[in-house]
Enzyme design. Structure first.
Site, PDB file in Angstrom:
ATOM      1  N   ASN A   1      16.236  44.151  -3.506  1.00 28.68           N
ATOM      2  CA  ASN A   1      16.192  45.321  -2.625  1.00 28.68           C
ATOM      3  C   ASN A   1      14.774  45.767  -2.288  1.00 28.68           C
ATOM      4  O   ASN A   1      14.487  46.961  -2.186  1.00 28.68           O
ATOM      5  CB  ASN A   1      17.012  46.477  -3.227  1.00 28.68           C
ATOM      6  CG  ASN A   1      18.498  46.157  -3.220  1.00 28.68           C
ATOM      7  OD1 ASN A   1      19.032  45.665  -2.226  1.00 28.68           O
ATOM      8  ND2 ASN A   1      19.164  46.403  -4.344  1.00 28.68           N
TER       9      ASN A   1
ATOM     10  N   ASN B   1      16.998  47.239 -10.229  1.00 29.79           N
ATOM     11  CA  ASN B   1      17.385  46.558  -8.984  1.00 29.79           C
ATOM     12  C   ASN B   1      17.048  47.297  -7.699  1.00 29.79           C
ATOM     13  O   ASN B   1      17.707  47.134  -6.675  1.00 29.79           O
ATOM     14  CB  ASN B   1      18.890  46.241  -9.005  1.00 29.79           C
ATOM     15  CG  ASN B   1      19.231  45.198 -10.039  1.00 29.79           C
ATOM     16  OD1 ASN B   1      18.347  44.683 -10.714  1.00 29.79           O
ATOM     17  ND2 ASN B   1      20.504  44.887 -10.188  1.00 29.79           N
TER      18      ASN B   1
ATOM     19  N   HIS C   1      21.953  53.340 -14.297  1.00 30.58           N
ATOM     20  CA  HIS C   1      21.403  52.235 -13.495  1.00 30.58           C
ATOM     21  C   HIS C   1      20.011  52.639 -13.006  1.00 30.58           C
ATOM     22  O   HIS C   1      19.855  53.393 -12.054  1.00 30.58           O
ATOM     23  CB  HIS C   1      22.326  51.962 -12.315  1.00 30.58           C
ATOM     24  CG  HIS C   1      22.112  50.618 -11.671  1.00 30.58           C
ATOM     25  ND1 HIS C   1      21.027  49.809 -11.952  1.00 30.58           N
ATOM     26  CD2 HIS C   1      22.857  49.926 -10.751  1.00 30.58           C
ATOM     27  CE1 HIS C   1      21.114  48.701 -11.237  1.00 30.58           C
ATOM     28  NE2 HIS C   1      22.205  48.743 -10.507  1.00 30.58           N
TER      29      HIS C   1
END
Length: 369
Positions: free
Chosen positions: A240, A183, A180
């Site tokens: 975010n 984001n 990941h």
């Protein structure tokens, strides 16, 4: 002959029954970071997807940013995930787990010994996290101000990503892992100059800001093999409180470095995560990004994501996308592949049960008879 959404596909070592992917979806149903038996039911219900990507899963206690999200660093957590992979494989599916370090998107109460979260620089994210109180009530709260990671701590982060990948594949039985790097979480924070204001070898130039992501990716590839590794990128999402002043050259550089690593796939969020596919004031050329990856020798499947309908997905595959990820539709439609194939109506998700809770809004959505 052009491909269809429902044709088989190859992603590195993974032979997939179709091109439909269940995107990672945080559901906050793993107290003490341990996946429960209903988590195995939830994923097995959705195993007709060509590929399931689990909810983001913390690689360490420090990497946790939300209440009741699962982890990959303790024996009970790994045992919980074993149940999940076994159930999915028995249902004929393929499943990878998403390796997650949230960086600054956390809260002191979720961190080891109540310490501040960590980040490239001590800049608070103007965003919220999800907390659950002693009575079991969930609510959103502002994230805590982080501390900047010391240079000597970074090899430990790299090692932890590799260890989590090894745990996932060798112990839990996952078919692979997804890093990941999107984001606004830790690797994305290092990438983007809105969050990274370091002056050492991990800040400043594009090459320096991409260093941690690339070190982690190479370590994960060394741990489990590139054919079992995907990576998720989100060039322009504002999620975010993340921003970069010039994302095109940054991400073109990243994918050029990823090209030679033999990855299974590259998973690209187009636009704002869960929002518009075009972000005002943040233009980006995704075709140029894919071209840069291919020209650098990248042979991994190209996965697109964000707000795809059946029609948009079919069009994307005809234009050369290898895989299409669907997020929210998978919450309410465990049989999404069949519904898309038959053009059947979709169930509407119950937004009140997205985060936290039990079976309601998780494993009780109806399938086509």
């Amino acid at each position: 002959m052009s491909s269809s959404l429902f044709d088989p596909a190859q992603a590195g070592d993974l032979q997939l029954a179709n091109r439909i992917v269940m995107a990672p979806l945080t559901r906050n149903r793993s107290p003490n970071a341990i996946p429960k038996p209903i988590t195995a039911t939830y994923y097995a219900q959705r195993a007709t997807a060509g590929l399931l990507i689990t909810e983001a899963t913390a690689i360490s206690h420090q990497g946790q940013g939300y209440a009741d999200v699962p982890g990959l660093y303790g024996t009970e957590q790994l045992d919980g995930w074993k149940r999940v992979t076994q159930a999915v494989h028995e249902a004929g599916g393929k499943i990878v787990t998403q390796l997650w370090h949230v960086g600054r998107v956390s809260h002191d109460s979720l961190q080891p010994d109540g310490q501040p979260p960590v980040a490239p620089s001590a800049i608070a994210a103007k965003t919220k996290t999800y907390l659950i109180d002693a009575q079991g009530n969930g609510s959103f709260a502002p994230t805590s101000t982080p501390r900047a990671l010391d240079l000597e701590e970074l090899p430990g982060i790299v090692h932890t990503f590799a260890a989590a990948a090894r745990n996932a594949v060798e112990t839990c039985g996952f078919d692979g892992v997804e890093i990941h790097a999107a984001n606004g979480y830790l690797l994305d924070q290092f990438l983007k100059d809105g969050a990274n204001q370091r002056t050492d070898d991990y800040g400043g130039s594009i090459e320096n800001r991409a260093r941690l992501l690339l070190e982690c990716t190479r370590a994960v590839v060394d741990a489990v093999g590139g054919g079992k590794v995907g990576i998720r990128l989100s060039p322009v999402t504002p999620a975010n409180d993340i921003v970069d002043s010039d994302p095109q050259p940054l991400f073109d550089h990243v994918v050029r470095q990823l090209g030679p690593l033999g990855l299974a796939y590259v998973h690209v969020i187009e636009g704002a995560t869960g929002g518009p596919r075009e972000v005002e004031g943040r233009p980006f050329d995704y075709e140029a990004l894919k071209k840069a990856y291919r020209e650098a020798g990248g042979k991994g499947a190209w996965m697109v994501n964000n707000g795809y309908t059946r029609e948009l997905a079919e069009e994307a595959v005809k234009k050369g996308a290898d895989l299409v990820a669907f997020g929210r539709p998978y919450i309410a439609n465990p049989d999404l592949v069949r519904r898309l194939k038959e053009n059947a109506p979709l169930n509407t998700p119950d937004t009140k049960t997205f985060y936290g809770g039990g079976e309601k809004g998780y494993t009780d959505y109806p399938t086509l008879s």
